[in-house]
Motif scaffolding. Sequence first.
Motif, mmCIF file in Angstrom:
data_model
loop_
_atom_site.group_PDB
_atom_site.id
_atom_site.type_symbol
_atom_site.label_atom_id
_atom_site.label_comp_id
_atom_site.label_asym_id
_atom_site.label_seq_id
_atom_site.Cartn_x
_atom_site.Cartn_y
_atom_site.Cartn_z
ATOM 1 N N PHE A 276 0.845 -1.195 0.000
ATOM 2 C CA PHE A 276 0.000 0.000 0.000
ATOM 3 C C PHE A 276 0.881 1.245 0.000
ATOM 4 O O PHE A 276 2.016 1.228 0.457
ATOM 5 N N LEU A 277 0.345 2.312 -0.532
ATOM 6 C CA LEU A 277 1.077 3.566 -0.659
ATOM 7 C C LEU A 277 0.818 4.430 0.574
ATOM 8 O O LEU A 277 -0.326 4.652 0.945
ATOM 9 N N LYS A 278 1.899 4.875 1.210
ATOM 10 C CA LYS A 278 1.791 5.715 2.399
ATOM 11 C C LYS A 278 2.254 7.124 2.053
ATOM 12 O O LYS A 278 3.393 7.318 1.632
ATOM 13 N N ASN A 279 1.384 8.092 2.240
ATOM 14 C CA ASN A 279 1.792 9.488 2.107
ATOM 15 C C ASN A 279 2.218 10.000 3.473
ATOM 16 O O ASN A 279 1.447 9.938 4.432
ATOM 17 N N ASP A 280 3.450 10.496 3.556
ATOM 18 C CA ASP A 280 3.952 11.091 4.785
ATOM 19 C C ASP A 280 3.143 12.363 5.067
ATOM 20 O O ASP A 280 2.989 13.223 4.185
ATOM 21 N N GLU A 281 2.635 12.502 6.266
ATOM 22 C CA GLU A 281 1.752 13.628 6.589
ATOM 23 C C GLU A 281 2.447 14.978 6.430
ATOM 24 O O GLU A 281 1.882 15.916 5.858
ATOM 25 N N ASP A 282 3.676 15.103 6.940
ATOM 26 C CA ASP A 282 4.387 16.384 6.840
ATOM 27 C C ASP A 282 4.688 16.742 5.385
ATOM 28 O O ASP A 282 4.491 17.893 4.973
ATOM 29 N N LEU A 283 5.169 15.780 4.605
ATOM 30 C CA LEU A 283 5.450 16.051 3.191
ATOM 31 C C LEU A 283 4.178 16.374 2.421
ATOM 32 O O LEU A 283 4.165 17.249 1.547
ATOM 33 N N THR A 284 3.094 15.678 2.746
ATOM 34 C CA THR A 284 1.816 15.940 2.078
ATOM 35 C C THR A 284 1.351 17.363 2.363
ATOM 36 O O THR A 284 0.933 18.082 1.446
ATOM 37 N N ASN A 285 1.436 17.775 3.613
ATOM 38 C CA ASN A 285 1.029 19.140 3.965
ATOM 39 C C ASN A 285 1.901 20.182 3.280
ATOM 40 O O ASN A 285 1.403 21.199 2.790
#
Length: 168
Positions: free
Chosen positions: A114-123
């Motif tokens: 599954f693909l995980k988006n890092d919260e800090d990088l996403t923001n």
Amino acid sequence: DEIRIEIHGKGGHGAMPHFCVDPISISAQIIVALQQVISRIGNPAIPSVLTIGHIEGKGATNVIPPIVKMQGTFRTFDEDWRHRAHKKIKDIATGIASSFDAEAKVDITIGYPFLKNDEDLTNACRKAAIEYLGDSHVEELGIWMAAEDFSYYSQAVPSVFYRFGVRN
């Protein structure tokens, strides 16, 4: 993940089903039972999908075939649940087939994680996109159950996956 199930029964004439082991009927029961993997066995808080998208039984209107082949996909956002679900899929298919004197051969090919988006990088990415394009041109999309090879990166290092597109 790709699921392949073969139901091996005993074909014969449709007018004499009592001399057959009908893999068409058995496959239908397996498909219905597999829906329990998501709706009753899996945690409803973990997004998951199980789809049988192909079924092939080469009989005829009056012929019960000896073999039915099914293919489908399983996807989730939790690796532990993924492997438990694989076991349940195999157990359900083989158990139902066995109860009707048939055999189920189950092969599950593990696909992308599954693909995980890092919260800090996403923001940070969202903020930069809004600064560049304006708030009205940036939208957050809901969960997407598609497979993506970028997910290997996201499992190894903090990552963000985004879609960039145009509109009419």
